[in-house]
Motif scaffolding. Sequence first.
Motif, PDB file in Angstrom:
ATOM      1  N   UNK A 119       1.095  -1.173  -0.113  1.00 45.63           N
ATOM      2  CA  UNK A 119      -0.099   0.031   0.106  1.00 45.63           C
ATOM      3  C   UNK A 119       0.661   1.443   0.037  1.00 45.63           C
ATOM      4  N   UNK A 120       2.013   1.090   0.366  1.00 47.31           N
ATOM      5  CA  UNK A 120       2.979   2.167   0.417  1.00 47.31           C
ATOM      6  C   UNK A 120       3.629   2.560  -1.022  1.00 47.31           C
ATOM      7  N   UNK A 121       3.488   1.597  -2.143  1.00 49.88           N
ATOM      8  CA  UNK A 121       3.737   1.940  -3.321  1.00 49.88           C
ATOM      9  C   UNK A 121       5.218   1.492  -3.452  1.00 49.88           C
ATOM     10  N   UNK A 122       5.787   0.895  -2.651  1.00 49.94           N
ATOM     11  CA  UNK A 122       7.452   0.422  -2.758  1.00 49.94           C
ATOM     12  C   UNK A 122       7.351  -0.928  -3.350  1.00 49.94           C
ATOM     13  N   UNK A 123       8.733  -1.455  -4.079  1.00 42.80           N
ATOM     14  CA  UNK A 123       8.588  -2.599  -4.721  1.00 42.80           C
ATOM     15  C   UNK A 123       9.284  -3.477  -3.637  1.00 42.80           C
ATOM     16  N   UNK A 124       9.160  -4.702  -3.710  1.00 39.52           N
ATOM     17  CA  UNK A 124       9.391  -5.701  -2.670  1.00 39.52           C
ATOM     18  C   UNK A 124      10.414  -6.929  -3.132  1.00 39.52           C
ATOM     19  N   UNK A 125      11.483  -7.168  -2.787  1.00 41.37           N
ATOM     20  CA  UNK A 125      12.543  -8.146  -3.152  1.00 41.37           C
ATOM     21  C   UNK A 125      13.013  -8.972  -2.002  1.00 41.37           C
ATOM     22  N   UNK A 126      13.600 -10.084  -2.502  1.00 43.57           N
ATOM     23  CA  UNK A 126      14.310 -10.956  -1.417  1.00 43.57           C
ATOM     24  C   UNK A 126      15.592 -11.462  -2.033  1.00 43.57           C
ATOM     25  N   UNK A 127      16.643 -11.763  -1.173  1.00 40.24           N
ATOM     26  CA  UNK A 127      17.842 -12.253  -1.579  1.00 40.24           C
ATOM     27  C   UNK A 127      17.619 -13.830  -1.124  1.00 40.24           C
ATOM     28  N   UNK A 152      10.958  -9.039  -7.191  1.00 40.31           N
ATOM     29  CA  UNK A 152      12.059  -9.572  -7.577  1.00 40.31           C
ATOM     30  C   UNK A 152      12.615 -10.416  -6.888  1.00 40.31           C
ATOM     31  N   UNK A 153      13.285 -11.445  -7.338  1.00 37.38           N
ATOM     32  CA  UNK A 153      14.050 -12.409  -6.533  1.00 37.38           C
ATOM     33  C   UNK A 153      15.646 -12.115  -6.985  1.00 37.38           C
ATOM     34  N   UNK A 154      16.322 -11.990  -5.956  1.00 33.31           N
ATOM     35  CA  UNK A 154      17.966 -11.847  -6.381  1.00 33.31           C
ATOM     36  C   UNK A 154      18.715 -13.209  -5.859  1.00 33.31           C
ATOM     37  N   UNK A 155      18.961 -13.910  -6.599  1.00 35.28           N
ATOM     38  CA  UNK A 155      19.781 -15.181  -6.214  1.00 35.28           C
ATOM     39  C   UNK A 155      21.168 -14.596  -6.139  1.00 35.28           C
ATOM     40  N   UNK A 197      10.640 -10.822 -11.093  1.00 30.33           N
ATOM     41  CA  UNK A 197      11.602 -10.638 -11.881  1.00 30.33           C
ATOM     42  C   UNK A 197      13.092 -11.418 -11.341  1.00 30.33           C
ATOM     43  N   UNK A 198      13.630 -11.807 -12.172  1.00 32.00           N
ATOM     44  CA  UNK A 198      15.001 -12.400 -11.932  1.00 32.00           C
ATOM     45  C   UNK A 198      16.061 -11.585 -12.003  1.00 32.00           C
ATOM     46  N   UNK A 199      16.831 -11.130 -10.743  1.00 34.72           N
ATOM     47  CA  UNK A 199      17.880 -10.138 -10.936  1.00 34.72           C
ATOM     48  C   UNK A 199      18.965 -10.763 -10.004  1.00 34.72           C
ATOM     49  N   UNK A 200      20.075 -11.461 -10.560  1.00 30.76           N
ATOM     50  CA  UNK A 200      21.034 -11.813  -9.750  1.00 30.76           C
ATOM     51  C   UNK A 200      22.228 -11.163  -9.084  1.00 30.76           C
ATOM     52  N   UNK A 201      22.671 -11.542  -7.789  1.00 32.55           N
ATOM     53  CA  UNK A 201      23.891 -11.033  -7.428  1.00 32.55           C
ATOM     54  C   UNK A 201      24.910 -11.747  -7.978  1.00 32.55           C
ATOM     55  N   UNK A 202      25.985 -10.843  -8.619  1.00 34.72           N
ATOM     56  CA  UNK A 202      27.005 -11.391  -9.243  1.00 34.72           C
ATOM     57  C   UNK A 202      28.517 -11.345  -8.558  1.00 34.72           C
ATOM     58  N   UNK A 203      29.445 -12.106  -8.536  1.00 38.04           N
ATOM     59  CA  UNK A 203      30.656 -11.957  -7.734  1.00 38.04           C
ATOM     60  C   UNK A 203      31.719 -10.852  -8.493  1.00 38.04           C
ATOM     61  N   UNK A 204      32.071  -9.998  -7.435  1.00 39.07           N
ATOM     62  CA  UNK A 204      33.106  -9.108  -7.861  1.00 39.07           C
ATOM     63  C   UNK A 204      34.061  -9.036  -6.751  1.00 39.07           C
ATOM     64  N   UNK A 223      24.131 -13.745 -17.161  1.00 40.79           N
ATOM     65  CA  UNK A 223      23.007 -13.239 -16.805  1.00 40.79           C
ATOM     66  C   UNK A 223      22.040 -12.874 -17.969  1.00 40.79           C
ATOM     67  N   UNK A 224      22.796 -11.943 -18.936  1.00 43.90           N
ATOM     68  CA  UNK A 224      22.051 -11.394 -19.697  1.00 43.90           C
ATOM     69  C   UNK A 224      21.419 -12.580 -20.692  1.00 43.90           C
ATOM     70  N   UNK A 225      22.247 -13.711 -20.868  1.00 45.98           N
ATOM     71  CA  UNK A 225      21.813 -14.902 -21.987  1.00 45.98           C
ATOM     72  C   UNK A 225      20.784 -15.646 -21.119  1.00 45.98           C
ATOM     73  N   UNK A 226      20.504 -15.342 -19.920  1.00 46.86           N
ATOM     74  CA  UNK A 226      19.560 -16.203 -19.189  1.00 46.86           C
ATOM     75  C   UNK A 226      18.141 -15.463 -18.902  1.00 46.86           C
ATOM     76  N   UNK A 227      18.322 -14.208 -19.456  1.00 47.54           N
ATOM     77  CA  UNK A 227      17.046 -13.186 -19.476  1.00 47.54           C
ATOM     78  C   UNK A 227      16.927 -12.685 -18.046  1.00 47.54           C
ATOM     79  N   UNK A 228      18.010 -12.464 -17.336  1.00 47.61           N
ATOM     80  CA  UNK A 228      17.838 -11.638 -16.309  1.00 47.61           C
ATOM     81  C   UNK A 228      17.401 -10.298 -16.649  1.00 47.61           C
ATOM     82  N   UNK A 229      16.799  -9.780 -15.473  1.00 50.98           N
ATOM     83  CA  UNK A 229      16.312  -8.204 -15.572  1.00 50.98           C
ATOM     84  C   UNK A 229      17.131  -7.206 -15.185  1.00 50.98           C
ATOM     85  N   UNK A 230      18.632  -7.419 -15.202  1.00 52.39           N
ATOM     86  CA  UNK A 230      19.426  -6.570 -14.433  1.00 52.39           C
ATOM     87  C   UNK A 230      20.272  -7.365 -13.706  1.00 52.39           C
TER      88      UNK A 230
END
Length: 326
Positions: A119-127, A152-155, A197-204, A223-230
């Motif tokens: 209701x506050x208009x914020x997006x919600x995601x989980x790692x 969004x889910x951030x694996x 949406x699928x948005x991964x954490x990548x290792x740097x 990630x791009x080839x797998x269709x990740x949204x960022x």
Amino acid sequence: MARLAHKKGVYLIGRVVMFEDPMLANGRPELAIKNPDGSVWRNQAGLGWTNPYDKRVWDYNVSIAEVAARAGFDEIQFDYVRFPTDGDVESIVFPGKTKTPPGWVIAEFVHYAAQRLKPLGVRISTDVFGLAATRDLGIGQVPRRLAKYVDAVYPMVYPSHFGPGEYGLDEPNNAPGATVEWSLSDFRQELKTGKAELIPWLQDFSYGRTYGLADVKAQIEAARLMGARGYLLWNPLGIYTPGALAPEYRALHSAQVHGDRRCHEDRVVTVSSEDSARLAVLRMLEEGVGSVAVCDSGKLIGIFTERDVLGLAGEERISTLFGSAT
């Protein structure tokens, strides 16, 4: 501050660390998980954890998230939304534990958070852990359930965190692109019926071996080839590889975050949904890649991978899997 950040084009994500919370566990021990003797249980790093079964812990964390949402954050990202994994987990006592399995406890918390925050208009995601879509890790993270309630889910698909032999790779840490591709392939399957949406954490960062620019770019490409949204990059020291976000990669990230689903055929191996599975396999062999983008009229409609070969006869059209853009 949020208004100024937005004027600069900055997207604000408020990360809320959930159940690994030593400050709350120490300050309010009645909210912590316990040892059999009643003392606060701690993991290998000496950190206390709060009790996933205790609704007061839920309320505390979501109340923090509400403050962040009202302050102008665009997204609330819940981290450590799981049960403990290290330390003497067998000795843990969960006060007020119910018969609800961990996989439903975590999903119910995320549902509760969504009901209060949406209701506050914020997006919600989980790692989530990078193997959470590959198999049940026993920590309560079931991506397909979480996907019903989050945007969004951030694996966390850090190749150094995958053991030898995972996905048939002798040493996943030496094959960062392939490791990310295999993990995200499983997440694509898990999330295909949800809206998240699928948005991964990548290792740097370097762990097990030294990571360089080629390793980071290999993950971004996978990630791009797998269709990740960022994607998000992670380095615990906040020191990132120069050149990892070179112009073409920044543009790609921006396009994916903002929903640009066009195919750039000069950079991607593509096939049409009307092409056969056999042709897709030939294209992968010719280009030495493990997947191809499925495009119709310049629009990306899916990713055909080596795994998809098992589901189609040689001359069967790819549209059997993805449909078409028309």
